[in-house]
Write an enzyme that holds these catalytic residues in place. Structure first.
Site, PDB file in Angstrom:
ATOM      1  N   HIS A 173      56.757  13.382  78.936  1.00  0.00           N
ATOM      2  CA  HIS A 173      56.459  14.356  77.774  1.00  0.00           C
ATOM      3  C   HIS A 173      57.430  15.131  77.198  1.00  0.00           C
ATOM      4  CE1 HIS A 173      52.257  13.897  80.139  1.00  0.00           C
ATOM      5  NE2 HIS A 173      52.300  12.924  79.113  1.00  0.00           N
ATOM      6  N   LYS A 223      37.731  11.877  80.706  1.00  0.00           N
ATOM      7  CA  LYS A 223      38.815  11.917  81.777  1.00  0.00           C
ATOM      8  C   LYS A 223      38.514  12.915  82.765  1.00  0.00           C
ATOM      9  CE  LYS A 223      42.384   9.803  79.419  1.00  0.00           C
ATOM     10  NZ  LYS A 223      43.893   9.715  78.984  1.00  0.00           N
ATOM     11  N   ARG A 251      56.256   4.037  77.408  1.00  0.00           N
ATOM     12  CA  ARG A 251      57.186   3.853  78.357  1.00  0.00           C
ATOM     13  C   ARG A 251      57.338   2.316  78.567  1.00  0.00           C
ATOM     14  NH1 ARG A 251      52.868   7.439  81.133  1.00  0.00           N
ATOM     15  NH2 ARG A 251      51.915   5.283  80.972  1.00  0.00           N
ATOM     16  N   SER A 300      51.682  11.053  84.133  1.00  0.00           N
ATOM     17  CA  SER A 300      50.697  12.140  84.957  1.00  0.00           C
ATOM     18  C   SER A 300      49.984  11.618  85.965  1.00  0.00           C
ATOM     19  CB  SER A 300      49.730  12.827  83.822  1.00  0.00           C
ATOM     20  OG  SER A 300      50.311  13.385  82.825  1.00  0.00           O
TER      21      SER A 300
END
Length: 159
Positions: free
Chosen positions: A18, A42, A91, A129
């Site tokens: 990040h 979430k 990514r 994460s």
């Protein structure tokens, strides 16, 4: 012309990946609002307040960064902040399809919104994460995956 962008995410927790995207965006934009999402869908490991605190610590030496939380549609938050650009990180190819759909969805809600995709450096490409949370659950060492400024905040039980 003053360009402002928003970099949204749950940042649960903020990672070196990040931070890599944020630093790259600082080369392009005059101001970046790191928008920490309060997403009830979430199941985050860290509270919204703690995620905001960690992001502020991780970016305190980057003068172009403002950290704010939001709990609305991203395009509504962008309108409120008078930002027309959304930054997203990619990514891997697996990220692309989801991010493309989200970019189109945001554009359908507000035609003035554009999404810019940035890739992290290769050394940060595997960091997520989710990976950090998995390691934290077993008290593993994440010091090479997250900004050093937040290591003291990663006590899962002090949420």
């Amino acid at each position: 012309m003053y360009n402002k962008a928003i970099y949204p995410g749950t940042f649960d927790p903020v990672t070196n990946g990040h931070l890599d995207i944020i630093k790259r965006a600082c080369k392009i934009f005059d101001e970046i609002i790191v928008a920490v999402a309060d997403n009830k869908d979430k199941n985050t490991m860290f509270s919204l307040e703690k995620r905001v605190k960690m992001m502020k610590k991780a970016t305190e030496n980057l003068p172009k960064i403002k950290v704010k939380s939001f709990n609305s549609l991203l395009v509504e938050f962008a309108k409120k902040e008078n930002a027309k650009i959304i930054i997203r990180g990619l990514r891997a190819v697996s990220d692309f399809e989801y991010e493309l759909q989200m970019g189109y969805a945001n554009k359908s809600l507000d035609e003035e919104i554009d999404t810019i995709y940035l890739m992290p450096n290769l050394q940060n490409a595997f960091i997520s994460s989710s990976v950090v949370r998995s390691i934290l659950k077993y008290n593993g060492d994440v010091s090479h995956l997250v900004p050093k400024e937040i290591l003291g905040e990663l006590n899962v039980y002090s949420n």
